[in-house]
Design an enzyme around this catalytic site. Structure first.
Site, PDB file in Angstrom:
ATOM      1  N   ASP A  64       0.840  -1.192   0.000  1.00  0.00           N
ATOM      2  CA  ASP A  64       0.000   0.000   0.000  1.00  0.00           C
ATOM      3  C   ASP A  64       0.877   1.244   0.000  1.00  0.00           C
ATOM      4  O   ASP A  64       1.965   1.256   0.599  1.00  0.00           O
ATOM      5  CB  ASP A  64      -0.912   0.025   1.225  1.00  0.00           C
ATOM      6  CG  ASP A  64      -1.803  -1.203   1.304  1.00  0.00           C
ATOM      7  OD1 ASP A  64      -2.535  -1.455   0.333  1.00  0.00           O
ATOM      8  OD2 ASP A  64      -1.746  -1.911   2.324  1.00  0.00           O
ATOM      9  N   ASP A  66       0.499   5.217   0.956  1.00  0.00           N
ATOM     10  CA  ASP A  66      -0.320   6.252   1.583  1.00  0.00           C
ATOM     11  C   ASP A  66       0.326   7.609   1.368  1.00  0.00           C
ATOM     12  O   ASP A  66       1.550   7.749   1.326  1.00  0.00           O
ATOM     13  CB  ASP A  66      -0.472   5.986   3.078  1.00  0.00           C
ATOM     14  CG  ASP A  66      -1.226   4.685   3.359  1.00  0.00           C
ATOM     15  OD1 ASP A  66      -1.969   4.228   2.479  1.00  0.00           O
ATOM     16  OD2 ASP A  66      -1.050   4.126   4.465  1.00  0.00           O
ATOM     17  N   ASP A 142       2.677   6.699  15.378  1.00  0.00           N
ATOM     18  CA  ASP A 142       2.984   5.781  16.468  1.00  0.00           C
ATOM     19  C   ASP A 142       4.472   5.504  16.630  1.00  0.00           C
ATOM     20  O   ASP A 142       5.058   5.806  17.674  1.00  0.00           O
ATOM     21  CB  ASP A 142       2.196   4.463  16.300  1.00  0.00           C
ATOM     22  CG  ASP A 142       2.305   3.876  14.898  1.00  0.00           C
ATOM     23  OD1 ASP A 142       3.124   4.357  14.095  1.00  0.00           O
ATOM     24  OD2 ASP A 142       1.555   2.913  14.615  1.00  0.00           O
TER      25      ASP A 142
END
EC number: 2.7.7.19
Length: 447
Positions: A64, A66, A142
């Site tokens: 993926d 992003d 995070d």
């Protein structure tokens, strides 16, 4: 508003120029590049962000891509006709190119602007739609390895929290105070071990230390979300490493409490050997691009719990068949309170368990009935796996392996020649079957 006793670190920009890193546009999805360039042409900042940048730096191939931007979701939508806006907790833009979706997120801030778009409940972040700068966005992510930005205008990597060095050192490090960040979202503990397993990273001591103490907080996470996390942990090709990290950091008991208890009480280690072997087989199938059923995965993960529950019920004098059904139901019922295991997986899981008892039969009708069962192949594979715990099943494995290779006539002849059915036993077999049919309604009502 109360002052945060554990403020996030102050971002300090380090820009790594193109000649000092390995990321090439050739390795980036063409659709992600289209999004980046369109946003830039629209006058907005646009960056490839997160796991894709991390994986490209490691020489991996991201699944993926992003994008992070200073454009609001509505502004993104105005630039792309193939865009849809999703989410209430985290407002996002999805730019759709056939089967590929490029997720575009607006830079998030870390403070509450009073609009109600950022909410904390008992320390957990439940809504986060206050927009900010790229610096704000970096420090609210995070892990440092996920807070890296690839800038399309000059092909540099921008690092605000030391993530570039941590990627080079293969270290998982939380941004900010670990306990506070885990309390914001307890599932971050699972992300820590999953990424460490996938990337072969070490979890740095300060990031690892609070995990065993805070593991019970996973009980407050949505069971459906934990089910999805379990699939990521065990069906991404790193199941053995994920399991070992869960054990090492005290998380196994929070996710699979009855399995953890069964493994502790199994002094021979046979159940753990079988579980680890099954996970290794799962990793091999994923690597070979072969399918893995979640039903089979959970049959494996919960088998120790089933064995322990079954032994307890039989110790109470319960009939074997009823004990097996009750143990299967009990383990499933207890587990779904933590992880939302859908019935389309839990029912086949139970069938795999309950068919194990039938592999010892050599009565002709039962043999053919079992071979015709739609769950036969999964149950047989599970029987083979049980050899990792005990070789007492070796004869059954060999019989059923040969049975699958034989024609119906050959199998019938072999059964007769071996006296497997036995004339004496064959006469009373129908009587035993009638007794089981009379017991089933009582068992069903107990369920």
């Amino acid at each position: 508003m109360p002052i945060n006793p554990h403020p996030l670190p102050h971002p300090v920009l380090r820009s790594i120029p193109r000649e000092q890193h390995v990321i090439s546009r050739r390795d980036i999805s063409p659709n992600a590049l289209r999004v980046l360039y369109r946003l830039r042409e629209g006058g907005f900042g646009a960056y490839l962000v997160g796991g894709a940048v991390r994986d490209l730096l490691l020489g991996l191939h991201p699944k993926d891509f992003d994008v992070a931007t200073d454009a609001t979701p509505e502004q993104v939508k105005s630039l792309f006709r193939n865009c849809r806006l999703i989410g209430r907790r985290f407002r996002l833009a999805h730019v759709v190119y056939g089967r590929e979706i490029i997720e575009v997120a607006t830079f998030r801030a870390n403070s509450d602007d009073g609009s109600g778009d950022r909410e904390l409940e008992d320390g957990r972040l439940v809504r986060d739609n206050v927009y900010g700068t790229i610096e704000d966005d970096a420090i609210r992510r995070d892990f440092t390895c996920n807070a890296l930005y690839y800038a399309i205008e000059d092909f540099s990597v921008r690092d605000y929290v030391g993530g570039y060095e941590d990627v080079q050192a293969r270290v998982m490090r939380l941004i900010g105070d670990p306990e506070t960040r885990y309390r914001e979202d307890p599932v971050r503990m699972l992300r820590a071990v999953r990424l460490a397993a996938k990337l072969e990273f070490t979890i740095e001591p300060a990031t690892a230390a609070p995990i065993p103490l805070l593991a019970p907080l996973l009980g407050e996470a949505a069971p459906a979300r934990l089910f999805e996390e379990m699939l990521k942990l065990f069906l991404s090709g790193h199941a053995v490493a994920s399991f070992e990290h869960l054990e090492a950091h005290g998380l196994l008991g929070a996710l699979l409490p009855e399995t953890a208890a069964a493994l502790r009480s199994n002094r021979s280690g046979a159940l753990r050997r079988m579980l680890v072997q099954g996970l290794a087989n799962t990793d091999a199938r994923v690597a070979a691009d072969e399918p893995v059923s979640p039903a089979f995965l959970f049959a494996l993960l919960l088998w120790p719990a089933y064995c322990r529950a079954l032994a307890g019920l039989q110790a109470q004098g319960m009939h074997a068949e009823e004990a097996q059904r009750r143990a299967a139901d009990r383990v499933t019922l207890h587990q779904v309170q933590t992880i939302a295991l859908p019935k389309r997986f839990s029912l086949p899981m139970q069938e795999i368990w309950l068919l194990q008892q039938r592999f010892s039969s050599r009565q002709r009708k039962r043999v053919f009935r079992l071979l015709a069962n739609p769950r036969f192949r999964a149950a047989f594979d599970f029987l083979v796996l049980r050899l990792a715990a005990s070789d007492s099943h070796a004869a059954d494995v060999e019989f059923w392996r040969q049975a699958q290779l034989s024609s119906g006539d050959e199998l019938s002849a072999n059964l007769e020649a071996a006296g497997a059915a036995g004339d004496g036993e064959g006469d009373d077999a129908p009587t035993r079957r009638r007794r089981r049919r009379r017991r089933r309604p009582a068992t069903a009502s107990a369920e």
